[in-house]
Design an enzyme around this catalytic site. Structure first.
Site, short mmCIF file in Angstrom:
data_model
loop_
_atom_site.label_atom_id
_atom_site.label_comp_id
_atom_site.label_asym_id
_atom_site.label_seq_id
_atom_site.Cartn_x
_atom_site.Cartn_y
_atom_site.Cartn_z
CD GLN A 1 43.52 -92.38 27.37
OE1 GLN A 1 42.70 -92.03 26.64
NE2 GLN A 1 45.03 -92.83 27.07
CB ALA B 1 -17.94 -73.07 -0.23
CB ALA C 1 39.70 -90.74 25.61
N GLY C 2 39.17 -91.51 21.98
CA GLY C 2 39.74 -91.13 20.98
C GLY C 2 39.21 -90.06 19.92
CE1 TYR D 1 1.31 -67.58 18.42
CE2 TYR D 1 1.89 -67.25 16.16
CZ TYR D 1 2.21 -66.98 17.48
OH TYR D 1 3.27 -66.50 18.12
NE ARG E 1 41.14 -94.28 9.92
CZ ARG E 1 40.98 -95.47 9.79
NH1 ARG E 1 40.47 -96.14 8.53
NH2 ARG E 1 40.92 -96.51 10.98
N GLY F 1 45.42 -106.75 16.52
CA GLY F 1 46.32 -107.45 17.29
C GLY F 1 46.01 -108.85 17.15
CE1 TYR G 1 39.48 -100.44 23.69
CE2 TYR G 1 38.31 -102.44 24.07
CZ TYR G 1 39.57 -101.89 23.74
OH TYR G 1 40.67 -102.38 24.40
#
Length: 456
Positions: free
Chosen positions: A75, A422, A8-9, A386, A13, A139, A102
């Site tokens: 969220q 040719a 959800a972040g 084409y 940056r 952490g 994550y």
């Protein structure tokens, strides 16, 4: 097993309107790498219940990666990792553990996660940790008598806690009933004013639930993406790992740091790949193939002994054994070349089949054509396939010779062994074994003088 993937972040940056987890790594969104890893954790390739938590970017995330085995929870607002996991609580099966991953951590391997799952069993909280020389910003794992007692975030850590080098990767697995209970008691009384998922560790300790850990095989498995710089760094790690596997399988890479694989690449024995090549989608290369520098090959099969010269583009095509392609050739979707076919420089082939030993060595366009064996296509030849609305097919039978600067206006057939002079513009079928020429009569104008510039 439940799997909750936090995606959800905002990713400020990244400097992009695209949600962070949708930025590509090796041609695939970061989040898709994590989902594929989650699916790999069970024998049938599907986790029992995968829930993706999205937020920033609105419905871009579920719209991009929707699949039958995925569930989504939004969220909004984003109030931290604990709050994010709580959004999935109504979707979780209480009878099995819940693994938290994550969406911006794409390189974690199935082997490391299996180790974590084994450590958790059915009744423990298990955390994937890593030891880092510089843990700044991460952490810290706080232990007492060797046992994990809590996790402290960098901004809330004391000087002693900041000296700890064992860090929390954020990836964990917990018994689901207890996890839901712990989430309901989280507080945002911290420096970030967020609900930290890491606070469940202290709750588990208080409840007497064992808290254990496992470590990944490599620290890079735990690295996340928060900027384009980090994305580029992870891309190189990912490509280096793929290159290492190819080298171990016997593939010769003239510079392992200069190859990009954005999909799957399988190689036979004695394959050589020069620098700057990009492989996308599903590419298979048989024994003895040589690929020169700066080729782009997507969803293609290259048969044994073929040589792909520099700067070729090959997409949704097959190249026969012992064929030679390029340099500067383009094989577009629907191209199927048999053995010993030569497609030379500045030749483009699209939706065409070319049989064995035929050649178009330079400056030609072959579109919507069926070409037999031992056909020679001269320089400057094009199939005019084409009419501005519809496509038409050209058929050239075995042993035909197509002279330079020829236009084949489809639908048209060149018979077996026919020769086109040719400069011919072929609008009707050319009979087998005969010379067909379509040219204006050559004239020389006597007494003609080139104009002279008039003086002003």
């Amino acid at each position: 097993m439940n799997v909750v993937i936090l995606a959800a972040g905002m990713g400020k940056r990244m400097q992009s309107a695209l949600p962070k987890v949708l930025h590509p790594l090796a041609g695939k969104p970061l989040l898709s790498h994590v989902i594929d890893t989650a699916r790999s954790l069970t024998s049938d390739g599907k986790a029992s219940n995968i829930c993706v938590i999205y937020g920033h970017g609105g419905d871009q995330v579920p719209a991009r990666i929707a699949a039958d085995d995925l569930r989504f929870a939004k969220q909004e607002p984003q109030l931290g990792t604990g709050h994010a996991v709580a959004q999935a609580a109504p979707l979780l099966d209480d009878s099995v553990p819940t693994l938290v991953l994550y969406g911006d951590v794409p390189l974690t391997t199935s082997a490391s996660l299996q180790r974590l799952i084994a450590a958790a069993g059915r009744d423990r909280l298990a955390i994937l940790t890593a030891n880092m020389e510089d843990p700044t910003g991460l952490g810290r794992i706080v232990r007492e008598a060797g046992e994990i007692v809590r996790i402290v975030e960098q901004k809330d850590a004391s000087a002693a806690e900041k000296a700890i080098t064992e860090i929390n990767t954020g990836i964990l697995i917990a018994p689901t009933v207890q996890l839901k209970q712990w989430l309901s008691t989280l507080s945002n009384n911290n420096a970030q004013a967020e609900y930290y998922l890491t606070d469940i560790v202290a709750r588990a300790v208080a409840d007497g639930v064992p808290v254990v850990s496992a470590q990944p095989d490599a620290v890079w498995e735990t690295l996340g993406v928060n900027s384009k710089v980090q994305l580029a760094e992870l891309e190189r790690i990912y490509q280096r790992n793929l290159a290492q596997k190819l080298l171990e399988q016997g593939v010769t890479l003239l510079d392992p740091s200069r190859i990009d694989i954005r999909g799957s690449l399988t190689c036979g024995r004695d394959v050589t790949i020069d620098v700057g090549c990009v492989f996308e989608g599903k590419v298979s290369i048989e024994d003895g193939v040589q690929i020169a520098s700066h080729c782009v090959i997507k969803d293609a099969h290259i048969a044994a002994g073929a040589v792909i010269k520099a700067f070729c583009h090959i997409e949704d095509a097959s190249v026969g054994a012992q064929s030679q392609i390029g340099p500067y050739a383009r094989l577009r979707p629907g191209t199927a070349l048999a053995e010993d076919v030569h497609i030379g420089n500045f030749v483009e082939v699209k939706n065409s089949q070319v049989a064995a030993h035929s050649k178009a060595n330079h400056l030609a366009y072959i579109g919507d054509a069926t070409i037999g064996s031992r056909v020679n296509i001269g320089a400057g030849t094009i199939t005019c396939n084409y009419d501005g609305v519809n496509k038409f097919r050209t058929v050239i039978e075995d042993d035909a010779f197509i002279g330079s600067d020829t236009q084949l206006v489809a639908p048209v057939r060149v018979g077996q062994g026919a020769t086109l002079g040719a400069g011919t513009t072929l609008t009707k079928d050319a009979p087998a074994g005969k010379l067909t020429v379509s040219r204006a009569r050559q004239l020389t104008i006597e007494n003609w003088q080139r104009p002279v510039k008039i003086k002003q």
